[in-house]
Design a protein around this motif. Sequence first.
Motif, mmCIF file in Angstrom:
data_model
loop_
_atom_site.group_PDB
_atom_site.id
_atom_site.type_symbol
_atom_site.label_atom_id
_atom_site.label_comp_id
_atom_site.label_asym_id
_atom_site.label_seq_id
_atom_site.Cartn_x
_atom_site.Cartn_y
_atom_site.Cartn_z
ATOM 1 N N LEU A 1 -3.759 2.529 11.309
ATOM 2 C CA LEU A 1 -2.750 2.540 12.358
ATOM 3 C C LEU A 1 -2.289 1.136 12.720
ATOM 4 O O LEU A 1 -1.309 0.967 13.417
ATOM 5 C CB LEU A 1 -3.299 3.242 13.602
ATOM 6 N N ASP A 2 -2.999 0.099 12.234
ATOM 7 C CA ASP A 2 -2.606 -1.277 12.516
ATOM 8 C C ASP A 2 -1.578 -1.801 11.509
ATOM 9 O O ASP A 2 -1.006 -2.861 11.708
ATOM 10 C CB ASP A 2 -3.837 -2.200 12.483
ATOM 11 N N PHE A 3 -1.338 -1.067 10.431
ATOM 12 C CA PHE A 3 -0.388 -1.452 9.376
ATOM 13 C C PHE A 3 -0.738 -2.775 8.723
ATOM 14 O O PHE A 3 0.126 -3.406 8.147
ATOM 15 C CB PHE A 3 1.047 -1.565 9.919
ATOM 16 N N GLU A 4 -1.991 -3.228 8.846
ATOM 17 C CA GLU A 4 -2.284 -4.561 8.334
ATOM 18 C C GLU A 4 -3.313 -4.554 7.236
ATOM 19 O O GLU A 4 -4.007 -5.523 7.060
ATOM 20 C CB GLU A 4 -2.759 -5.433 9.474
ATOM 21 N N ASN A 5 -3.407 -3.462 6.510
ATOM 22 C CA ASN A 5 -4.351 -3.448 5.407
ATOM 23 C C ASN A 5 -3.778 -2.638 4.254
ATOM 24 O O ASN A 5 -2.691 -2.078 4.336
ATOM 25 C CB ASN A 5 -5.707 -2.864 5.858
ATOM 26 N N ASP A 6 -4.557 -2.598 3.163
ATOM 27 C CA ASP A 6 -4.066 -1.920 1.963
ATOM 28 C C ASP A 6 -3.934 -0.417 2.153
ATOM 29 O O ASP A 6 -3.234 0.245 1.384
ATOM 30 C CB ASP A 6 -5.011 -2.208 0.792
ATOM 31 N N SER A 7 -4.613 0.135 3.154
ATOM 32 C CA SER A 7 -4.548 1.587 3.374
ATOM 33 C C SER A 7 -3.124 2.034 3.665
ATOM 34 O O SER A 7 -2.673 3.075 3.173
ATOM 35 C CB SER A 7 -5.471 1.990 4.532
ATOM 36 N N TRP A 8 -2.409 1.260 4.482
ATOM 37 C CA TRP A 8 -1.038 1.639 4.800
ATOM 38 C C TRP A 8 -0.147 1.562 3.558
ATOM 39 O O TRP A 8 0.662 2.455 3.310
ATOM 40 C CB TRP A 8 -0.478 0.750 5.905
ATOM 41 N N HIS A 9 -0.282 0.504 2.776
ATOM 42 C CA HIS A 9 0.514 0.371 1.559
ATOM 43 C C HIS A 9 0.201 1.507 0.584
ATOM 44 O O HIS A 9 1.082 1.975 -0.149
ATOM 45 C CB HIS A 9 0.246 -0.978 0.903
ATOM 46 N N ASP A 10 -1.032 1.958 0.594
ATOM 47 C CA ASP A 10 -1.431 3.084 -0.251
ATOM 48 C C ASP A 10 -0.696 4.353 0.185
ATOM 49 O O ASP A 10 -0.233 5.135 -0.651
ATOM 50 C CB ASP A 10 -2.950 3.281 -0.160
ATOM 51 N N VAL A 11 -0.602 4.546 1.499
ATOM 52 C CA VAL A 11 0.112 5.709 2.029
ATOM 53 C C VAL A 11 1.584 5.668 1.615
ATOM 54 O O VAL A 11 2.144 6.682 1.175
ATOM 55 C CB VAL A 11 -0.005 5.758 3.566
ATOM 56 N N VAL A 12 2.224 4.496 1.755
ATOM 57 C CA VAL A 12 3.641 4.363 1.393
ATOM 58 C C VAL A 12 3.847 4.690 -0.086
ATOM 59 O O VAL A 12 4.766 5.427 -0.457
ATOM 60 C CB VAL A 12 4.151 2.946 1.709
ATOM 61 N N GLY A 13 2.967 4.161 -0.937
ATOM 62 C CA GLY A 13 3.081 4.414 -2.364
ATOM 63 C C GLY A 13 2.922 5.885 -2.705
ATOM 64 O O GLY A 13 3.694 6.444 -3.502
ATOM 65 N N LYS A 14 1.938 6.530 -2.106
ATOM 66 C CA LYS A 14 1.708 7.952 -2.370
ATOM 67 C C LYS A 14 2.854 8.815 -1.830
ATOM 68 O O LYS A 14 3.216 9.815 -2.442
ATOM 69 C CB LYS A 14 0.379 8.388 -1.748
ATOM 70 N N PHE A 15 3.386 8.408 -0.679
ATOM 71 C CA PHE A 15 4.501 9.169 -0.105
ATOM 72 C C PHE A 15 5.712 9.128 -1.033
ATOM 73 O O PHE A 15 6.339 10.154 -1.320
ATOM 74 C CB PHE A 15 4.884 8.606 1.270
ATOM 75 N N LYS B 1 5.784 8.554 -4.184
ATOM 76 C CA LYS B 1 5.491 9.276 -5.422
ATOM 77 C C LYS B 1 5.630 10.781 -5.220
ATOM 78 O O LYS B 1 6.185 11.490 -6.069
ATOM 79 C CB LYS B 1 4.081 8.940 -5.904
ATOM 80 N N ALA B 2 5.158 11.281 -4.081
ATOM 81 C CA ALA B 2 5.202 12.719 -3.800
ATOM 82 C C ALA B 2 6.618 13.213 -3.547
ATOM 83 O O ALA B 2 6.944 14.363 -3.855
ATOM 84 C CB ALA B 2 4.316 13.044 -2.599
ATOM 85 N N THR B 3 7.477 12.355 -2.979
ATOM 86 C CA THR B 3 8.830 12.770 -2.609
ATOM 87 C C THR B 3 9.900 12.304 -3.599
ATOM 88 O O THR B 3 11.062 12.708 -3.470
ATOM 89 C CB THR B 3 9.195 12.219 -1.222
ATOM 90 N N CYS B 4 9.500 11.438 -4.546
ATOM 91 C CA CYS B 4 10.459 10.834 -5.491
ATOM 92 C C CYS B 4 11.512 10.008 -4.753
ATOM 93 O O CYS B 4 12.666 9.914 -5.180
ATOM 94 C CB CYS B 4 11.128 11.907 -6.353
ATOM 95 N N LEU B 5 11.113 9.423 -3.606
ATOM 96 C CA LEU B 5 12.004 8.573 -2.822
ATOM 97 C C LEU B 5 11.549 7.122 -2.908
ATOM 98 O O LEU B 5 10.546 6.816 -3.568
ATOM 99 C CB LEU B 5 12.017 9.043 -1.362
ATOM 100 N N LYS B 6 12.296 6.239 -2.252
ATOM 101 C CA LYS B 6 11.963 4.816 -2.299
ATOM 102 C C LYS B 6 12.008 4.216 -0.891
ATOM 103 O O LYS B 6 12.693 3.221 -0.639
ATOM 104 C CB LYS B 6 12.931 4.075 -3.223
ATOM 105 N N TYR B 7 11.271 4.826 0.016
ATOM 106 C CA TYR B 7 11.218 4.303 1.378
ATOM 107 C C TYR B 7 10.395 3.018 1.414
ATOM 108 O O TYR B 7 9.378 2.895 0.730
ATOM 109 C CB TYR B 7 10.604 5.326 2.331
ATOM 110 N N GLU B 8 10.839 2.069 2.237
ATOM 111 C CA GLU B 8 10.095 0.831 2.428
ATOM 112 C C GLU B 8 9.101 1.011 3.572
ATOM 113 O O GLU B 8 9.185 1.960 4.346
ATOM 114 C CB GLU B 8 11.057 -0.316 2.751
ATOM 115 N N ASP B 9 8.185 0.044 3.690
ATOM 116 C CA ASP B 9 7.188 0.083 4.767
ATOM 117 C C ASP B 9 7.846 0.263 6.133
ATOM 118 O O ASP B 9 7.406 1.062 6.953
ATOM 119 C CB ASP B 9 6.368 -1.211 4.779
ATOM 120 N N LYS B 10 8.938 -0.494 6.368
ATOM 121 C CA LYS B 10 9.564 -0.485 7.690
ATOM 122 C C LYS B 10 10.119 0.896 8.033
ATOM 123 O O LYS B 10 10.117 1.301 9.202
ATOM 124 C CB LYS B 10 10.676 -1.529 7.761
ATOM 125 N N HIS B 11 10.605 1.638 7.027
ATOM 126 C CA HIS B 11 11.155 2.962 7.289
ATOM 127 C C HIS B 11 10.062 3.927 7.724
ATOM 128 O O HIS B 11 10.243 4.714 8.665
ATOM 129 C CB HIS B 11 11.856 3.496 6.036
#
Length: 236
Positions: A129-143, A145-155
């Motif tokens: 929830l702090d957005f300051e570790n690899d866990s958040w980037h992992d979530v963005v990457g998996k999201f 991949k699952a949606t076939c979209l290209k959302y950035e961290d900020k979105h």
Amino acid sequence: MKIFVQSEFYGNYALEVESSNTIEDVFITILPIGRLKKDPEPELHFNGDLLEIERSLADYGIQDGSILHLECTRWSFRTANEREWPNKILGRKNIIITDRPLAIWEKEHDKILLGLLVEQIRSGKKKILDFENDSWHDVVGKFNKATCLKYEDKHLHERFNFYKCEYGILHNIKHYPEFSWDHQRQVVIATDATWNEYIKGDPNAKPYRRRAVPYIDLLEIVFGEKEEWKIMISNE
């Protein structure tokens, strides 16, 4: 606040609006004069309801992140390069087109993103929830991949902040003594008099008078107290 308008012929729009803006304001922001005046008349829909042109966004509980659907056939302009825009909105703040997104947030995306956040929490990575570790980037990457979209961290940060605000509103609603929660339909049950009184103290709760929140259990896991979400997980 930002809302989205999705249409087949006129593209997708991200609009900066105020709750006092009317449905007509939205029309005249995204459609040229010629198309507004021709049959069949354009229609805007929200949650399956046809929106009346003179009513405001607030009247329909439209808030930050809401998606409106525009039903409107193509219109041929008098010349290939001519685009007639309507007059400016009078008496209210003009709507600003902030983006022409290729993709618009869908309900299924909420289930995917919140599911990934819950997955991280179950792995003992509450600090996501702090957005300051690899866990958040992992979530963005998996999201993506699952949606076939290209959302950035900020979105996805913006969507996360929306969830956080929504959870606070819903948490208070669920704990209000005169409200009950329909777990099957995922909506609040209360009399009109009770709702009217409650909204006086919390106007932000108005959209949830009729809105279903199918992912409320996931919100409680992500934002609830540690003891609360541990109990929920152990009972699954």
